[in-house]
Design a protein around this motif. Structure first.
Motif, short mmCIF file in Angstrom:
data_model
loop_
_atom_site.label_atom_id
_atom_site.label_comp_id
_atom_site.label_asym_id
_atom_site.label_seq_id
_atom_site.Cartn_x
_atom_site.Cartn_y
_atom_site.Cartn_z
N ILE A 1 0.87 -1.17 0.00
CA ILE A 1 0.00 0.00 0.00
C ILE A 1 0.92 1.23 0.00
O ILE A 1 1.65 1.46 0.96
N ARG B 1 -2.00 6.10 0.51
CA ARG B 1 -3.11 5.44 -0.18
C ARG B 1 -3.91 4.59 0.82
O ARG B 1 -3.43 4.26 1.90
N ALA C 1 -6.79 1.08 1.06
CA ALA C 1 -7.09 -0.17 0.35
C ALA C 1 -8.49 -0.67 0.65
O ALA C 1 -8.99 -0.55 1.77
N VAL D 1 -3.25 -4.75 -5.00
CA VAL D 1 -2.00 -4.17 -4.53
C VAL D 1 -1.34 -5.08 -3.50
O VAL D 1 -0.20 -4.83 -3.08
N ASP E 1 -6.36 -0.82 -4.39
CA ASP E 1 -6.20 0.60 -4.11
C ASP E 1 -7.54 1.32 -4.27
O ASP E 1 -8.24 1.17 -5.28
N LEU F 1 -0.14 3.91 -9.89
CA LEU F 1 0.39 4.07 -8.54
C LEU F 1 1.82 4.59 -8.62
O LEU F 1 2.51 4.39 -9.63
#
Length: 245
Positions: free
Chosen positions: A2, A6, A8, A40, A51, A67
């Motif tokens: 991650i 960000r 998840a 991810v 994500d 990303l």
């Protein structure tokens, strides 16, 4: 992993976003539709994570944003990724993560939407924490365990507090785990673990003098065999007759 800043989604979140039961969503492989963002989480990971920004963009019909492709110290690594950074197997990482320095910074990644998400929390560690631990980790480069006749890599006066920290982080830590983590002989690890567990049981017996091994296991988190041995050791040290169930 991650990436820094960000968030998840779990598979349960994705199902909830589309008003589907998780089982139906998974069985229909709705997360594998064309164009759907890739997980991810690391390949082979037990729990799939996605994500949030990428999924939200895809659901809105917008281009899926890429990303960041540069590593950052605040990136969150799962067990497989952390093991790769340290250079050990995932199985060995299960022992490594009990170190107090890692246990203090573990991050449990949960779903964003569901109060009763089946994912209780996926363990992650900040990249900088893993890298810092790797640079100074006890027993680094010594392999698994210690050969007969080798000197312990931890001064005698530091053994008990160092092992106590490992035991506090993971109640079922084994002598082999401690030997590998601290670079000490397995017999030294076993001796100190036995003493520490007996001390913990002795303190428990002050509250519950008639406690059974089942009581010890429930209170201290030991396996039943370990609890029975620790209870016997504590009763022997106090001069109390053994009453192990």
């Amino acid at each position: 992993m991650i990436r820094t800043g960000r968030r998840a989604y779990t598979l349960g979140d994705l199902a909830a976003l589309e008003g589907r039961a998780l089982g139906t969503y998974r069985n229909r492989r709705m997360h594998q539709r064309q164009g759907h963002p890739q997980p991810v989480s690391s390949e082979g990971g037990r729990v799939l994570l996605y994500d949030v920004g990428q999924v939200d963009a895809w659901r809105a019909g917008r281009p899926v944003p890429p990303l960041p492709d540069t590593d950052d110290g605040a990136d969150l690594l799962d067990a497989r990724e952390a093991a790769d950074v340290v250079g050990v197997s995932v199985k060995s990482w299960e022992s490594c993560k009990s170190d107090a320095a890692l246990a203090a910074d573990v991050v449990l990644v949960r779903g964003q939407l569901l109060a009763a998400d089946p994912v209780a929390g996926v363990e992650h560690w900040p990249r900088a924490v893993v890298q810092g631990w790797q640079a100074v980790r006890p027993g680094k480069g010594q392999g698994s365990g210690r050969p007969d006749g080798a000197r312990d890599g931890v001064p005698r006066g530091e053994l008990q507090p160092r092992i106590a920290a490992l035991l506090a982080a993971r109640a079922d830590v084994t002598a082999a785990d401690v030997s590998e983590r601290l670079g000490i002989h397995p017999s030294s690890a076993q001796r100190v673990l036995k003493a520490l567990r007996a001390q913990a049981v002795a303190a428990f017996l002050e509250e519950r003098p008639a406690a059974s091994s089942d009581d010890v296991a429930a209170r201290l988190g030991y396996g039943i065999v370990t609890a029975r041995a620790a209870l016997d050791a504590a009763r022997t040290a106090s001069g109390t007759p053994l009453t192990t169930p």
